[in-house]
Design a protein around this motif. Structure first.
Motif, PDB file in Angstrom:
ATOM      1  N   GLU A 134       0.850  -1.179   0.000  1.00 17.94           N
ATOM      2  CA  GLU A 134       0.000   0.000   0.000  1.00 17.94           C
ATOM      3  C   GLU A 134       0.895   1.241   0.000  1.00 17.94           C
ATOM      4  O   GLU A 134       1.832   1.344   0.791  1.00 17.94           O
ATOM      5  CB  GLU A 134      -0.909   0.011   1.238  1.00 17.94           C
ATOM      6  N   SER A 191      -3.639  -3.986  -7.553  1.00 17.23           N
ATOM      7  CA  SER A 191      -4.243  -3.780  -6.237  1.00 17.23           C
ATOM      8  C   SER A 191      -5.006  -5.004  -5.753  1.00 17.23           C
ATOM      9  O   SER A 191      -6.042  -4.890  -5.118  1.00 17.23           O
ATOM     10  CB  SER A 191      -5.171  -2.548  -6.235  1.00 17.23           C
ATOM     11  N   ASP A 196      -8.559  -1.784 -11.536  1.00 11.89           N
ATOM     12  CA  ASP A 196      -8.003  -1.645 -10.190  1.00 11.89           C
ATOM     13  C   ASP A 196      -8.887  -2.492  -9.277  1.00 11.89           C
ATOM     14  O   ASP A 196     -10.042  -2.158  -9.039  1.00 11.89           O
ATOM     15  CB  ASP A 196      -8.025  -0.178  -9.776  1.00 11.89           C
ATOM     16  N   GLU A 239      -8.989  -2.800  -6.300  1.00 10.83           N
ATOM     17  CA  GLU A 239      -9.473  -2.052  -5.142  1.00 10.83           C
ATOM     18  C   GLU A 239     -10.854  -1.453  -5.429  1.00 10.83           C
ATOM     19  O   GLU A 239     -11.705  -1.379  -4.558  1.00 10.83           O
ATOM     20  CB  GLU A 239      -8.474  -0.948  -4.813  1.00 10.83           C
ATOM     21  N   LYS A 280       0.660   1.719  -6.999  1.00  8.53           N
ATOM     22  CA  LYS A 280       0.000   0.833  -7.976  1.00  8.53           C
ATOM     23  C   LYS A 280      -1.072   1.550  -8.791  1.00  8.53           C
ATOM     24  O   LYS A 280      -1.028   1.550 -10.029  1.00  8.53           O
ATOM     25  CB  LYS A 280      -0.614  -0.377  -7.263  1.00  8.53           C
ATOM     26  N   SER A 281      -2.029   2.150  -8.130  1.00  7.61           N
ATOM     27  CA  SER A 281      -3.133   2.817  -8.833  1.00  7.61           C
ATOM     28  C   SER A 281      -2.627   3.977  -9.675  1.00  7.61           C
ATOM     29  O   SER A 281      -3.069   4.176 -10.817  1.00  7.61           O
ATOM     30  CB  SER A 281      -4.184   3.314  -7.838  1.00  7.61           C
TER      31      SER A 281
END
Length: 188
Positions: free
Chosen positions: A15, A80, A37, A39, A19-20
């Protein structure tokens, strides 16, 4: 244009590793590409992080990847994953996908100081307690993604001191099959 092999680029990392951000920055450079994504597709209320939820997330993720590929997108960037930062998580995903899919794994790393700065600056709520709890669950020292890179290309990038465009350039350079400019083939 010649047919391009269908590809999946998996972006992993702790985290705050980016990544995003990297997936969003990479998409405009990805010919015939789509981005997922995990997430975003895993947002539920109430949130219960358990085996059945992870299985549902895996099913949803692989269905969306397959839908993009079936619609003609040749490269999907996905990241993610809640359990995708280890080889076991990747293997679980891989068994659900077409076997002819070229697979690339980009593992982002950043120092804790940099990750904390990023996590504090983004709009999601964060606290020191939350950051420490998430960090404690990350498989520190796990090299299984690198050690098992037999049927995929593995790239690790420490982006602690990199600008976003440098990280994107490194990924593009490492995956020329996707990011090289293709010339139109003249018709006979």
């Amino acid at each position: 244009m010649p047919d391009q092999q269908r590809s999946l680029i998996v972006i992993t990392g702790e985290e705050g590793a980016g990544k995003s951000t990297v997936m969003s920055a990479l998409l405009p450079h990805t010919p015939n590409g789509a981005k997922i994504d995990a997430e975003d597709i895993g947002q539920v209320n109430p949130f219960t992080f358990d085996g059945p939820f992870l299985e549902l997330l895996r099913q949803n993720l692989t269905a969306v990847i397959a839908n993009f590929l079936d619609a003609g997108y040749t490269t999907v960037i996905a990241g993610s994953f809640l359990d995708g930062d280890t080889y076991d998580g990747l293997r679980s995903l891989r068994t659900r996908l077409p076997s002819d899919l070229a697979l690339y794994v980009v593992q982002l790393r950043a120092s804790k100081i940099v990750r904390d700065q990023r996590r504090i600056a983004r709009p999601k709520p964060s606290s020191q307690e939350w950051r420490d709890r998430v960090d404690a669950g990350y498989p520190i020292g796990d090299t299984s993604l690198q050690d098992n890179a037999y049927d995929y290309r593995y790239l690790m990038i420490d982006n602690s001191d990199q600008q976003l465009d440098e990280t994107v350039a490194a990924i593009k350079l490492a995956i020329p099959e996707v990011y090289v400019l293709r010339r139109a083939v003249p018709e006979d």
